[in-house]
Design an enzyme around this catalytic site. Structure first.
Site, PDB file in Angstrom:
ATOM      1  N   GLU A 221       0.874  -1.171   0.000  1.00  0.00           N
ATOM      2  CA  GLU A 221       0.000   0.000   0.000  1.00  0.00           C
ATOM      3  C   GLU A 221       0.911   1.221   0.000  1.00  0.00           C
ATOM      4  OE1 GLU A 221      -2.992  -0.289  -0.521  1.00  0.00           O
ATOM      5  OE2 GLU A 221      -3.841  -2.077   0.409  1.00  0.00           O
ATOM      6  N   CYS A 255      -1.903   9.145   2.563  1.00  0.00           N
ATOM      7  CA  CYS A 255      -1.413   8.624   1.277  1.00  0.00           C
ATOM      8  C   CYS A 255      -2.354   8.943   0.129  1.00  0.00           C
ATOM      9  CB  CYS A 255      -1.175   7.124   1.374  1.00  0.00           C
ATOM     10  SG  CYS A 255      -2.644   6.155   1.786  1.00  0.00           S
TER      11      CYS A 255
END
Length: 475
Positions: A221, A255
């Protein structure tokens, strides 16, 4: 069940002994029923709830995270994930019957979900509890044992996380190993069955290379530059408010935070006005004194953001909202930039801070070219009421995930896959998708009585050749 917490930066021998214990438990862990796995998730949440105030204090000490955001973006997310798993785990664990073809006449086939084994979860600092426990929930649901490496940059929270784990699980079921780069390197040398890493693309490549030595599967991720594309809308008020929240929440250390915004050139000033108003309404008064406004996690990260801003301004960008960056105290105010040179570093590197570049556009084609000339983003945001506009963007720009008329909130869903593509990641998490990352789908075939296949084995006589030819023509 409470056992002692491992010391920070334990020796290689301690790490290897911990791994061996986790591995030895795998046969028992795989055999756990759905009910027994759910009991472990309940035990985890009980300890999280017990330590709620300690978590708030720890995250405030680590980077002044507001208590309300600990509740909303850490604890609530964990509780929601556990509820989703509890509601669906019995179904996910059931073997699934599969159809067969002509070659499988007389047989039965099914897929049997099985735990991969011992997994390593390497988590980042920006959501220092959520991004530890969300993949852990999936790993436990799948029947795995887990070693966890929390970020050393949020050490207060990492310690509370370690204490929660020691109270909720046996030491050979889940283990937290704290430490820095050397500790992580030792862990990556171990033959895990799966590695789940959340962090930067640069470190993700290191993790992937280490995993290839065993080899083992990985979930990465990562991040990237998530663009926002605004249509020529009647009003920018709603979009500005949502963008202000998405960019300034967690001080932009997300993110999937918006990294730059495309706005119709003839409406740029109007949008900037709405955005500035939304940011100032959200964090009124002196921003540095506002208890709701978070800090950057460490001075070197604040310095990195300052360098990006200085480079953009040196290349001709204008700061239409902002103030002084105080690197020593990790304070970066909300900053909005316009007139940015296309070669500025801020348009190439992930910002991971409360700085938002604005880029005017005159045609959608130029927007599509700009985004596609860069690595695939983790998220893509579109604000429009026109289906044709939205469909054109979704059809022409790839991304890990996408959100229409909102930002960031899609990550909270337990029913959508969350993951990147290419430079922004490999694999997916959340809900069933997270469960499947830690699960080996084992195909099982059983021959119950002989079918036509047995008649078509060597030696190949002329009639068998004729039958094969007819089969190929018939299929």
């Amino acid at each position: 069940m409470t056992h002692s917490v491992l010391p920070v930066a334990p020796s290689v021998d301690v790490i290897e002994k911990t791994f061996a214990d986790l591995k030895a438990r795998i046969p028992r862990q795989r055999a756990l029923s759905a009910k027994e796995r759910i009991a472990r998730l309940d035990a985890l949440y009980r300890e999280v709830w017990k330590r709620r105030n300690d978590l708030k204090t720890a995250m405030w000490n680590d980077f002044r995270k507001p208590a309300e955001e600990v509740d909303l973006t850490e604890i609530f997310v964990i509780k929601s994930e556990i509820k989703t798993v509890k509601r669906n785990l019995h179904r996910w664990m059931r073997p699934k019957r599969m159809p067969g073809g002509l070659a499988q006449i007389g047989s039965a086939s099914w897929v049997r979900p099985e735990a991969k084994g011992v997994v390593l979860i390497i988590s980042p600092w920006n959501y220092p509890m959520q991004l530890v426990f969300r993949p852990l929930i999936a790993a436990l649901a799948a029947g795995c044992t887990a070693m966890i490496k929390p970020s050393e940059l949020t050490g207060h929270t990492a310690q509370v996380v370690a204490e929660i784990v020691s109270a909720a699980f046996e030491s050979d079921e889940v283990a937290v190993v704290q430490g820095g780069v050397d500790t992580a390197t030792h862990m990556l040398n171990l033959p895990f069955n799966h590695i789940y890493f959340t962090g930067s693309p640069a470190v993700g490549k290191i993790v992937m290379k280490a995993a290839s030595q065993h080899p083992c599967s990985v979930t990465l991720e990562l991040g990237g530059k998530s663009p926002v594309i605004l249509d020529d809308m009647r009003s920018f008020r709603d979009a500005a408010k949502k963008l202000a929240w998405a960019k300034l929440s967690n001080a932009g250390q997300i993110c999937v935070a918006p990294d730059y915004v495309f706005v119709p050139a003839n409406r740029e000033a109007e949008f900037i006005s709405a955005l500035k108003r939304a940011m100032l309404d959200m964090y009124p008064g002196e921003t540095s004194a506002n208890k709701d406004y978070q800090r950057i996690v460490a001075p070197h990260h604040a310095k990195r953001i300052s360098i990006l801003v200085d480079d953009a301004i040196a290349r001709g960008a204008k700061c239409v909202l902002g103030g002084d960056i105080e690197t020593d105290s990790c304070f970066v105010p909300p900053i909005v930039l316009t007139g940015i040179d296309k070669n500025a570093k801020i348009l190439e590197e992930e910002i991971f801070g409360p700085v938002l570049p604005i880029i005017p556009y005159t045609s959608l084609d130029e927007v599509i070219r700009f985004v596609n000339d860069r690595p695939t983003p983790l998220a893509l945001y579109v604000f429009s009421k026109r289906k044709r506009f939205v469909d054109s963007i979704l059809s022409n720009i790839q991304s890990g995930g996408a959100s229409i008329n909102n930002c960031v909130i899609h990550v909270s869903s337990n029913y959508l896959p969350f993951g990147g593509l290419g430079n922004s990641g490999i694999g997916s998490g959340h809900g069933e998708y997270g469960y499947l990352e830690f699960t080996h789908l084992r195909g099982v075939y059983e021959q119950r009585f002989d079918g036509a296949g047995a008649l078509l084995m060597p030696p190949y006589s002329s009639w068998k050749t004729n039958v094969i030819d007819r089969l190929l023509r018939w299929l």
